[in-house]
Design a protein around this motif. Sequence first.
Motif, PDB file in Angstrom:
ATOM      1  N   ALA A  29       8.978  39.927  28.295  1.00 22.92           N
ATOM      2  CA  ALA A  29       8.025  41.048  29.121  1.00 22.92           C
ATOM      3  C   ALA A  29       7.908  40.714  27.616  1.00 22.92           C
ATOM      4  CB  ALA A  29       8.326  41.911  28.809  1.00 22.92           C
ATOM      5  N   LEU A  30       8.103  40.568  26.082  1.00 24.33           N
ATOM      6  CA  LEU A  30       7.527  40.717  25.070  1.00 24.33           C
ATOM      7  C   LEU A  30       7.172  38.977  24.871  1.00 24.33           C
ATOM      8  CD1 LEU A  30       6.858  42.686  22.866  1.00 24.33           C
ATOM      9  CD2 LEU A  30       8.593  42.213  21.239  1.00 24.33           C
ATOM     10  N   GLN A  33       3.415  38.235  26.486  1.00 25.80           N
ATOM     11  CA  GLN A  33       3.202  39.044  25.729  1.00 25.80           C
ATOM     12  C   GLN A  33       2.431  38.010  24.808  1.00 25.80           C
ATOM     13  OE1 GLN A  33       4.041  43.161  24.665  1.00 25.80           O
ATOM     14  NE2 GLN A  33       2.001  43.649  23.207  1.00 25.80           N
ATOM     15  N   ALA A  34       3.716  37.902  23.983  1.00 28.76           N
ATOM     16  CA  ALA A  34       2.549  37.091  22.682  1.00 28.76           C
ATOM     17  C   ALA A  34       2.114  35.698  22.268  1.00 28.76           C
ATOM     18  CB  ALA A  34       3.630  36.984  21.789  1.00 28.76           C
ATOM     19  N   ASP A  36       0.783  35.080  25.060  1.00 26.29           N
ATOM     20  CA  ASP A  36      -0.776  35.932  25.577  1.00 26.29           C
ATOM     21  C   ASP A  36      -1.704  35.499  24.522  1.00 26.29           C
ATOM     22  OD1 ASP A  36      -2.172  36.111  28.401  1.00 26.29           O
ATOM     23  OD2 ASP A  36      -2.662  37.703  27.895  1.00 26.29           O
ATOM     24  N   ALA A  37      -0.781  36.733  23.411  1.00 25.67           N
ATOM     25  CA  ALA A  37      -1.688  36.711  22.796  1.00 25.67           C
ATOM     26  C   ALA A  37      -2.691  35.401  22.223  1.00 25.67           C
ATOM     27  CB  ALA A  37      -1.410  38.134  21.935  1.00 25.67           C
ATOM     28  N   SER A 124       8.263  45.795  20.710  1.00 21.55           N
ATOM     29  CA  SER A 124       8.606  46.018  21.865  1.00 21.55           C
ATOM     30  C   SER A 124       9.475  48.154  21.734  1.00 21.55           C
ATOM     31  CB  SER A 124       8.699  45.954  23.282  1.00 21.55           C
ATOM     32  OG  SER A 124      10.585  45.255  22.651  1.00 21.55           O
TER      33      SER A 124
END
Length: 139
Positions: A29-30, A33-34, A36-37, A124
């Motif tokens: 998940a992290l 997120q990375a 995507d960012a 996270s």
Amino acid sequence: MSDITIDETRRHVLGLGCERGTPPAEVMALAAQALDAAGIAGMALAAVASIESRRQEPAILAVAAHFSVPAVFFDAARLEAETPRLKNPSEIVFARVGCHGVAEAAALAALGADAELVLGKIKSRHATVAVARIGLHKA
């Protein structure tokens, strides 16, 4: 530079750090997120990278397998050499593992001296992730 293949589509490395036994779902998940960012797709990854002491860590190996890229590992001394280029050096991390950062340093170490951080470390509860890239003219 380590033994990873860089080409026009795969020139990013995801640096990962985590506590032992971190659930793979938390690190995945992290990582998502990375990416995507940073505005990059998983298919842009050439490798995931971490500290040698996490060579057998299921969460790191799961992320590498998910993106179908190699996992590369560096000893603490090699990661410590990246300290001047880190956005978020940490004395706490140094006290625990012998280098001032794992995620950022591993991503940079995997790509060599011409790499740059695209995304500094994000956290996270039990993990950290960073993204580095290298330009093709520098690979």
